[in-house]
Every structure is written in structure tokens, then in C-alpha cells.
Scaffold this active site. Structure first.
Site, PDB file in Angstrom:
ATOM      1  N   ASP A 184       0.868  -1.180   0.000  1.00 59.53           N
ATOM      2  CA  ASP A 184       0.000   0.000   0.000  1.00 59.53           C
ATOM      3  C   ASP A 184       0.901   1.226   0.000  1.00 59.53           C
ATOM      4  OD1 ASP A 184      -2.326   1.747   0.418  1.00 59.53           O
ATOM      5  OD2 ASP A 184      -3.334  -0.102   1.013  1.00 59.53           O
ATOM      6  N   HIS A 223      -2.855   3.139  -4.582  1.00 55.98           N
ATOM      7  CA  HIS A 223      -2.221   2.657  -3.334  1.00 55.98           C
ATOM      8  C   HIS A 223      -0.796   2.168  -3.613  1.00 55.98           C
ATOM      9  CE1 HIS A 223      -5.628   3.131  -0.600  1.00 55.98           C
ATOM     10  NE2 HIS A 223      -6.410   2.709  -1.569  1.00 55.98           N
ATOM     11  N   GLU A 249      -9.685   2.771  -5.165  1.00 53.54           N
ATOM     12  CA  GLU A 249      -9.274   4.138  -4.839  1.00 53.54           C
ATOM     13  C   GLU A 249      -8.060   4.609  -5.650  1.00 53.54           C
ATOM     14  OE1 GLU A 249     -10.858   4.373  -0.267  1.00 53.54           O
ATOM     15  OE2 GLU A 249      -8.838   3.645  -0.550  1.00 53.54           O
TER      16      GLU A 249
END
Ligand code: TNX
Length: 533
Positions: free
Chosen positions: A195, A266, A329
Site C-alpha cells: 500500500d 495505493h 481508490e
């Protein structure tokens, strides 16, 4: 569920022992009978060679508290716990089993070894809760009530996730977590390994992913917007040897480890290690904030190849059919501003950046398929078109799961409002301590129904199961993770295993109160039931 109080006399001493038979998750069918089996110095475990390692595990699980040797034999007779494989029980499926407790014999039979393992988990829960202790425990009547149990799971994907990126979790704890997952008859560990805030898996071809990407200067303290940092460096990673050990340990306990390598968002830890993977060319630090980050992978051929090289090593380490590539995201700001990304959109005749993201995931889908694996990603992979082989994890509610199942794709239900165990579980935030936010009490987890009502019977077959998430922005260490994870994991295990019609929250709570004694014996720092819900 019958609650029996048995007064037993042991060594002249009166011991009152509750025999509540509180099994979690609740089996499909139990019939209690009169009498009980008593474990003693003559008890043996009888198993054919294919089940010798399971016999050994049973011995290691219950032996220490019990204090007797429990020899493993080939053909036990009376006073034996018999483990057997029986193809005639194929109707119970690959994970089903039967457990018969007679006064002088216990039999666990299953068509496959996984079922024998689950029968053993049930047997452990039929013993007094003290059997979970790791030290010899005196004055306990080691009895098992006579019963006939037939059992098998409702869903094939019974998962727990762990985010080892936001906070690194030591290998020893991952092994303990696997034990806890398996005790609850769950069978998937979704291992979130990369991440923005840290890359946690050694990749031999690109050592800077961990030597640089595995460490950050400090972490955000308090909630977003407070602009506070703790000033404490944080890091760590799993070597490939660690990963092999984790995968082997999980495999022995019928837990599949599904690794997650996040892309195209990420990605900041990886870009910090190799700036050429980013869109701006500017050097970056490993991210020290929580939240959605604008620094995402670029769409150059070299980056696609880099990530496919990473996946090649990942596939070599994880035998799991499913490989998770994240996909969630991914802000499009940098792609909008990047001449290369725009040229790629044009060259491929794509409509927009969403389709570019879809193209990116498609490259990985094709690549993983060529290695005989299946891609799974968060529900944003639906944006811009789903790659042909993709399985979807529906986290932003149930809509993504519904859409994917209707389009003929498999789905794993992970909706935040029912399965995000990083959210508050009580209304006493002071007692509970800081979390990311939200509110997901135990009752709500227990009441979750993984098959969305919008699906017809045919579409519902695409729902493989569900999974609990433990994102670790506000979970800095294993003890805190246990606190957030339990007892909500116990509730989810029952949602995923037990037939829907057998679910009853009040009855679950009474079983849970005893089950928590087991978790205490296993040194699990669960959230006590007394806090206001
Ligand atoms: C959303 S769920 C995220 C994670 C965060 C989590 C916090 C998902 C696919 N993305 O990156 O850690 O919320 O609850």
C-alpha cells in the site's frame, strides 16, 4: 442448545463443571445422547497415515492442558479418538464431517482431510474450555458429552483479511491469526501486503521495494485533518522464507492465503522505491498519511512489465488460485495531467481514465490467467468495464457484488457496513479507543446476509462467500488487532458456516460467553461484551 450442569467428583473434590456444548460456528445438526466419553491416561488417537499430521495437531492442541501423552496409533480400539476418511460421506462435500461421541469411542469421519480437520475443531469445543490452555490443568473433568454431529459449511469462501501494510504485523502473529481463523472454520486469509504506507513482501528482482518501500519516517496520529504525526519510524517486511512458512502453516490448517499486491493506486511505497513507476518523475517518500493518495502507477509498458515480474514471484510463493490486485481508490488526477497516459488512452481508443484503469487491470487478468490463476479485485475494477476473468470484492456496499454476479462474475461480499472490523464496535469510544470511525456492532455482523436479495438463485451461485476486513491505519499492533477482530470474527464465522435458519443472536451470545473463555486461554485480547453496544 441444552445447558447442563454436571456436578462431578474428582479426587474427593467437588468440581462443578458447566457442560454447555457451545460450538462456534454452530454445526448443521447436533443430537445429544446420554453419557459421556472421558479422556484419561489410556486414551489414544487412532489415524491412518494420511491423517497422521492431523492426529499430531490434535495431540498438540489438547495435550498440554490435559497432561496425558495421547499416543497416536494405527488401529485404536476402545478409549480411542478415531480419525477416518470415508468416501461414502461424499454428500457432505469437501469440508463436511461427522462426529460421533460414544461412551468409549469418538469417531471423526469425513470424505476429505479438510472435513476431518473441521471435526477436530468441533471436538476441541466439546471439551471443557480449559483444554485450550497451554499448561497442565488439574481438577478438570476431561469429558466429552455423547453426541452425533453432522456438519458442513454454507459458503466456500470464509475469509478474514489483514492489512500488514499500514502497520507491519510480525510473522509470529500471522501464524496465530491463522490458528484463530481455522478454529472458527474459516478458510481464507486475505493478506494485504502492499500500500502507500509500506511494501511488505520481499521481491528478489526489485530489492528496493522492501529496503526503501518497507519503511516510513513516521505515521499520522489522530484523525485526518488534525495534521499530527507521531515522529516514530515504522517498517518491516516478510522475507520470501517467511512467506513460505506462513503459506505452509496455513495450508496445514486448510487456510488459503490470497496475497494482495495493490495497483494501479495505493502505490506510493513502490514509487518511493522506484520513482520511474510514477507519473511525475519526482522523488517521493513512503506515504506517512492515511487516506486516498494521488500518487499512482503510470501506464508505461515498463511499469506493466515490472508489476508482472512482481506477480511472477508472488505466484511462485502463493499456490492460491486467486491473486488480488487491489484496484481500489485510484485517483485519476495524475493520469489526466500525464501526456503519456493521455497518449495511451488515444492509442487504445479508450473513452476516459476509467477505461484506462480497466485496461490496466485487464493486462494483469490476462497475465494471471496465463499462469493458471484468477484475478480478484475491489469493486472499482467494475468502473470502465470488468476484465473477463475477474472476481469482485464488493466493499462499497453490495451494489458492486450485485452488478458483478448479474454479469456472471464471481463475487466475495465485503461491504464496509457489515464486514469492516476496523470500525467502532461499541458506542463507548473512550473505552474502545481510537478507530478509523464508523459503527459496526457485533449484532449487526451476526445479522449479515451475504446473498443480496437482488440476486436470483442462479446469480446467487456467484456469491462465493464473504470476508471480514482489518485495515490497520488505527491498529498499530497485534493486541489491538485482536481487540478489533474479536468477537466480530466469531459472529462472521457463523454467518458463513451455519445454515441461515439456524442463526439466532441471543443463543449465539450465550455460546459466545463460554467461547470467550477459550479465547482467553489462547491469549486473545478480545473486546469484552460488557461495553455499550
Ligand atoms: C478503504 S476498502 C480502503 C482502504 C482503507 C479502508 C479503511 C478499500 C478497498 N480501500 O484502503 O484502509 O477503507 O476502512
Amino acid at each position: 442448545m441444552t445447558f447442563l450442569i454436571a456436578a462431578l467428583t474428582l479426587g474427593g473434590m467437588q468440581v462443578t463443571k458447566r457442560m454447555t456444548l457451545p460450538i462456534i460456528p454452530e454445526p448443521v445438526s447436533i443430537r445429544y445422547e446420554d453419557g459421556h466419553f472421558t479422556l484419561g491416561p489410556k486414551t489414544t488417537i487412532s489415524a491412518p497415515s494420511e491423517l497422521a499430521s492431523l492426529a499430531e495437531m490434535l495431540k498438540e492442541d489438547i495435550g498440554p492442558a490435559f497432561g496425558f501423552d495421547l499416543p497416536i496409533v494405527n488401529h485404536g480400539d476402545s478409549d480411542s479418538i478415531h480419525l477416518t476418511l470415508d468416501k461414502k460421506l461424499a454428500r457432505l462435500g469437501v469440508e463436511g464431517y461427522t462426529l460421533r461421541v460414544h461412551a468409549h469411542r469418538i469417531e471423526i469421519s469425513a470424505p476429505e482431510t479438510a472435513g476431518v480437520f473441521y471435526g477436530i475443531q468441533t471436538l476441541r469445543q466439546l471439551l471443557p474450555t480449559e483444554s485450550f490452555r497451554k499448561d497442565k490443568t488439574e481438577n478438570v473433568a476431561w469429558t466429552v458429552p455423547c453426541a452425533r454431529i453432522e456438519d458442513y459449511p454454507r459458503f466456500g469462501w470464509r475469509g478474514m483479511h489483514i492489512d500488514a501494510s499500514r502497520h507491519f504485523m510480525p510473522k509470529e502473529f500471522i501464524l496465530k491469526y491463522i490458528d484463530l481463523i481455522a478454529l472458527h472454520k474459516m478458510n481464507v486469509l486475505h493478506f494485504h501486503l502492499t500500500d502507500d504506507q509500506g511494501w511488505r513482501i520481499e521481491i528478489k528482482k526489485y530489492p528496493k521495494l522492501t529496503s526503501v518501500g518497507g519503511w516510513r519516517k513516521e505515521s499520522m496520529a489522530g484523525h485526518y485533518g488534525e495534521h499530527r504525526f507521531d515522529g516514530v519510524p515504522h517498517g518491516g517486511f516478510y522475507t520470501q522464507e517467511d512467506i513460505k512458512e506462513i503459506v505452509r502453516y496455513a495450508h496445514d490448517r486448510f487456510v488459503k492465503v490470497v496475497p494482495e499486491i495493490e495497483m494501479p493506486g495505493h502505490a506510493q511505497a513502490a514509487i518511493a522505491a522506484y520513482p520511474e513507476l510514477g507519473n511525475t518523475g519526482k522523488p517521493l517518500d513512503v506515504f506517512t498519511e492515511w487516506g486516498v493518495d494521488e500518487n499512482v502507477f503510470n501506464v508505461d509498458d515498463s511499469t506493466i512489465h515490472f508489476l508482472q515480474d512482481v506477480l511472477t514471484e508472488v505466484v511462485g510463493l502463493f499456490p492460491s488460485e486467486f491473486i488480488h490486485v487491489g484496484g481500489d481508490e485510484c485517483p485519476k488526477t495524475q493520469w489526466k495531467a500525464s501526456p503519456e497516459a493521455q497518449a495511451r488512452i488515444k492509442a487504445l481508443g479508450l473513452k476516459d481514465e476509467n477505461e484506462l484503469q480497466s485496461w490496466f487491470i485487464h493486462q494483469m487478468d490476462t497475465f494471471l490467467a496465463s499462469k493458471g490463476r484468477r484475478l480478484v479485485g475491489w469493486d472499482e475494477i467494475l468502473e470502465g468495464g470488468l476484465a473477463p476473468g475477474a472476481t469482485v470484492m464488493s466493499w462499497q456496499g453490495e451494489e458492486g457484488g450485485v452488478a458483478a454476479a448479474k454479469a456472471g462474475h464471481d463475487v466475495v461480499m465485503t461491504p464496509a457496513q457489515y464486514t469492516y472490523f476496523d470500525h467502532y464496535q461499541t458506542q463507548d469510544h473512550k473505552a474502545e479507543g481510537l478507530t478509523i470511525g464508523g459503527y459496526l456492532p457485533l449484532r449487526r455482523v451476526y445479522g449479515y446476509e451475504p446473498v443480496p436479495k437482488e440476486l436470483n438463485a442462479e446469480e446467487a451461485k456467484h456469491v462465493l462467500g464473504a470476508q471480514g476486513q482489518l485495515w490497520t491505519e488505527y491498529i498499530p499492533n497485534p493486541k489491538r488487532l485482536e481487540f478489533m477482530g474479536f468477537p466480530r470474527t466469531c459472529a462472521l464465522s457463523e454467518v458463513l458456516w451455519t445454515p441461515k435458519k439456524e442463526r439466532d443472536y441471543d443463543q449465539f451470545l450465550s455460546r459466545l460467553s463460554v467461547h470467550l473463555e477459550r479465547l482467553t486461554a489462547l491469549d486473545v485480547n478480545y473486546c469484552p461484551l460488557g461495553l455499550p453496544k
